[in-house]
Design an enzyme around this catalytic site. Sequence first.
Site, PDB file in Angstrom:
ATOM      1  CG  HIS A  19      -2.013   0.935   1.287  1.00  8.51           C
ATOM      2  ND1 HIS A  19      -2.375   1.735   0.239  1.00  8.51           N
ATOM      3  CD2 HIS A  19      -2.834   1.292   2.321  1.00  8.51           C
ATOM      4  CE1 HIS A  19      -3.368   2.531   0.615  1.00  8.51           C
ATOM      5  NE2 HIS A  19      -3.651   2.290   1.876  1.00  8.51           N
ATOM      6  CG  HIS A  63      -4.286   0.572  -7.970  1.00  8.92           C
ATOM      7  ND1 HIS A  63      -5.630   0.502  -7.671  1.00  8.92           N
ATOM      8  CD2 HIS A  63      -3.732   1.463  -7.100  1.00  8.92           C
ATOM      9  CE1 HIS A  63      -5.881   1.339  -6.676  1.00  8.92           C
ATOM     10  NE2 HIS A  63      -4.759   1.927  -6.304  1.00  8.92           N
ATOM     11  CG  ASP A 102       3.061   4.605  -3.867  1.00  5.99           C
ATOM     12  OD1 ASP A 102       3.012   5.775  -3.460  1.00  5.99           O
ATOM     13  OD2 ASP A 102       2.504   3.655  -3.305  1.00  5.99           O
TER      14      ASP A 102
HETATM   15  N1  ACO Z   1       4.809  -6.554 -10.798  1.00  5.81           N
HETATM   16  C1  ACO Z   1       4.660  -7.714 -11.470  1.00  5.81           C
HETATM   17  N2  ACO Z   1       3.495  -8.399 -11.555  1.00  5.81           N
HETATM   18  C2  ACO Z   1       2.447  -7.865 -10.927  1.00  5.81           C
HETATM   19  C3  ACO Z   1       2.525  -6.661 -10.222  1.00  5.81           C
HETATM   20  C4  ACO Z   1       3.756  -5.994 -10.174  1.00  5.81           C
HETATM   21  N3  ACO Z   1       3.913  -4.859  -9.513  1.00  5.81           N
HETATM   22  N4  ACO Z   1       1.320  -6.375  -9.696  1.00  5.81           N
HETATM   23  C5  ACO Z   1       0.506  -7.368 -10.063  1.00  5.81           C
HETATM   24  N5  ACO Z   1       1.186  -8.282 -10.808  1.00  5.81           N
HETATM   25  C6  ACO Z   1       0.633  -9.524 -11.368  1.00  5.81           C
HETATM   26  C7  ACO Z   1       0.538 -10.585 -10.284  1.00  5.81           C
HETATM   27  O1  ACO Z   1       1.717 -11.334 -10.176  1.00  5.81           O
HETATM   28  C8  ACO Z   1      -0.657 -11.386 -10.759  1.00  5.81           C
HETATM   29  O2  ACO Z   1      -0.216 -12.202 -11.794  1.00  5.81           O
HETATM   30  P1  ACO Z   1      -0.848 -13.677 -12.027  1.00  5.81           P
HETATM   31  O3  ACO Z   1      -2.304 -13.417 -12.354  1.00  5.81           O
HETATM   32  O4  ACO Z   1      -0.055 -14.236 -13.142  1.00  5.81           O
HETATM   33  O5  ACO Z   1      -0.680 -14.391 -10.729  1.00  5.81           O
HETATM   34  C9  ACO Z   1      -1.581 -10.334 -11.367  1.00  5.81           C
HETATM   35  O6  ACO Z   1      -0.710  -9.253 -11.774  1.00  5.81           O
HETATM   36  C10 ACO Z   1      -2.613  -9.796 -10.384  1.00  5.81           C
HETATM   37  O7  ACO Z   1      -1.912  -9.279  -9.263  1.00  5.81           O
HETATM   38  P2  ACO Z   1      -2.438  -9.340  -7.777  1.00  5.81           P
HETATM   39  O8  ACO Z   1      -1.298  -9.140  -6.847  1.00  5.81           O
HETATM   40  O9  ACO Z   1      -3.263 -10.576  -7.596  1.00  5.81           O
HETATM   41  O10 ACO Z   1      -3.387  -8.097  -7.756  1.00  5.81           O
HETATM   42  P3  ACO Z   1      -3.927  -7.382  -6.475  1.00  5.81           P
HETATM   43  O11 ACO Z   1      -5.070  -6.561  -6.901  1.00  5.81           O
HETATM   44  O12 ACO Z   1      -4.140  -8.351  -5.374  1.00  5.81           O
HETATM   45  O13 ACO Z   1      -2.673  -6.477  -6.037  1.00  5.81           O
HETATM   46  C11 ACO Z   1      -1.152  -4.786  -5.685  1.00  5.81           C
HETATM   47  C12 ACO Z   1      -2.540  -5.156  -6.254  1.00  5.81           C
HETATM   48  C13 ACO Z   1      -1.010  -5.308  -4.267  1.00  5.81           C
HETATM   49  C14 ACO Z   1      -1.027  -3.260  -5.667  1.00  5.81           C
HETATM   50  C15 ACO Z   1      -0.062  -5.412  -6.593  1.00  5.81           C
HETATM   51  O14 ACO Z   1      -0.208  -4.938  -7.901  1.00  5.81           O
HETATM   52  C16 ACO Z   1       1.347  -5.137  -6.062  1.00  5.81           C
HETATM   53  O15 ACO Z   1       1.819  -5.842  -5.166  1.00  5.81           O
HETATM   54  N6  ACO Z   1       2.031  -4.083  -6.632  1.00  5.81           N
HETATM   55  C17 ACO Z   1       3.363  -3.739  -6.163  1.00  5.81           C
HETATM   56  C18 ACO Z   1       3.257  -2.889  -4.896  1.00  5.81           C
HETATM   57  C19 ACO Z   1       2.744  -1.493  -5.149  1.00  5.81           C
HETATM   58  O16 ACO Z   1       3.203  -0.795  -6.044  1.00  5.81           O
HETATM   59  N7  ACO Z   1       1.800  -1.067  -4.306  1.00  5.81           N
HETATM   60  C20 ACO Z   1       1.204   0.274  -4.359  1.00  5.81           C
HETATM   61  C21 ACO Z   1      -0.215   0.223  -4.814  1.00  5.81           C
HETATM   62  S1  ACO Z   1      -0.853   1.854  -5.000  1.00  5.81           S
HETATM   63  C22 ACO Z   1      -1.229   2.323  -3.456  1.00  5.81           C
HETATM   64  O17 ACO Z   1      -1.540   1.583  -2.570  1.00  5.81           O
HETATM   65  C23 ACO Z   1      -1.097   3.737  -3.204  1.00  5.81           C
END
Ligand code: ACO
Length: 383
Positions: free
Chosen positions: A219, A258, A311
């Site tokens: 987050h 996201h 971010d």
């Molecule tokens: N890099 C690579 N792959 C990613 C990323 C990423 N940053 N984010 C999502 N994916 C992929 C996942 O591996 C997953 O792949 P799969 O379907 O092959 O397993 C798919 O995309 C879906 O991702 P989830 O993590 O299931 O999506 P969720 O909605 O649960 O997560 C989250 C969203 C937590 C923000 C995720 O994208 C993440 O961890 N991003 C990196 C951390 C980040 O930048 N957080 C800030 C968010 S903005 C905020 O809070 C202000």
Amino acid sequence: MSNAGTGLKGVVLDETRIAFIDGDEGKLVYRGYNIHDLAHVATFEEVSYLLLYGDLPTRAELAAFDRRLKAGRPIPEQVIDIIKSLSAANSMDVLRTAVSALVALDENSHAANAELALPVGIRLISQTATIVAAMHRIRNGLEPVAPRPDLSHAANFLYMMFGHEPSAEDAKIIDLDLVLHAEHSSNASTFAARVAAGTAADIGSAIVAAIATLKGPLHGGAAEAVQKTVEEIGDPQKAIDFVEEKIKAGEKVMGFGHRVYKNDDPRGIELKDIARDLGEKRGQGQWFQILQQVEKAMQPYRAKGIYPNVDFYAGAVYSLIGIPDELFVPMFAVGRMPGWVAHVLEQYEDNVLIRPLLDYTGPRHLRYVPIDEREAEAVAYAS
Ligand code: ACO
């Protein structure tokens, strides 16, 4: 219906009049106003008023609100002492503890209804900025700087942090950054605040719950993680290999993806322009180039809905203004305060306990074995 393992993905919790997000379109609306229309023209004070009261203020309303924000800036000496005693701790631990102490020390702040919680919320918006600035000073062996009532929220924040009046450009950029972070519907920290408020806990407790939830790297912690990534890459030419290795290792690339946006994050678009222009102006275009290369390497994942989030460029902007990595998440909290407060007030207005179910998947009919028998069984098993 079970939502097992989905993290409540797609579940609608309640109704809100505060913000609207269209994740497919990449659209964010505060109280009816598109974020791109507010960015650059509406100040953080104006946007805070909009979020808390539901309408844009008149000149007189804004002036009165601004007076209240300014009057709320000082923090008690006991809170300064707590920040000093925690000078080596994690910055979000310090912020959470200091806000918790602030609320505990002020018996007037234990309000748990919309009318009484509003003035507390306004004060906390101001005081959070004072705490973060004081933390920065103390961590650098300096005395905190008292707030200046003639400066805007953003300019005063930088003034309290660095001990001198910021340039108009820096103050404007931080003002914009705070506006962009001010509200984002039922994100994890706001959800936590609403859950706490839903128990009829006071607004201070709800804000502390939000700060605790913002800390995580999935987050609010992502901007700091992005900056560390950029420093680790160090050279734009190494960015593509770095990303490929991360993806191959099954790791997430911070600053991408996201839960709601499956398109460009509109806040990221605004910050990207600032990061590019500021980097060029200050002769530090290198960071932007690395970020751009990372974005390029992540291009194929757009098809999966993975775009840069707010971010991704925020850390570069903070660094160019001289804000250290460890304060990136606290900066996010300073910006998000009006959103948290608005949601706590909205929750109080039509309160209901938020209490979802968990789908139990463990055993149900085990026989209790007295501890002596369990130990005897364990000895028998071991021998
Ligand atoms: N890099 C690579 N792959 C990613 C990323 C990423 N940053 N984010 C999502 N994916 C992929 C996942 O591996 C997953 O792949 P799969 O379907 O092959 O397993 C798919 O995309 C879906 O991702 P989830 O993590 O299931 O999506 P969720 O909605 O649960 O997560 C989250 C969203 C937590 C923000 C995720 O994208 C993440 O961890 N991003 C990196 C951390 C980040 O930048 N957080 C800030 C968010 S903005 C905020 O809070 C202000």
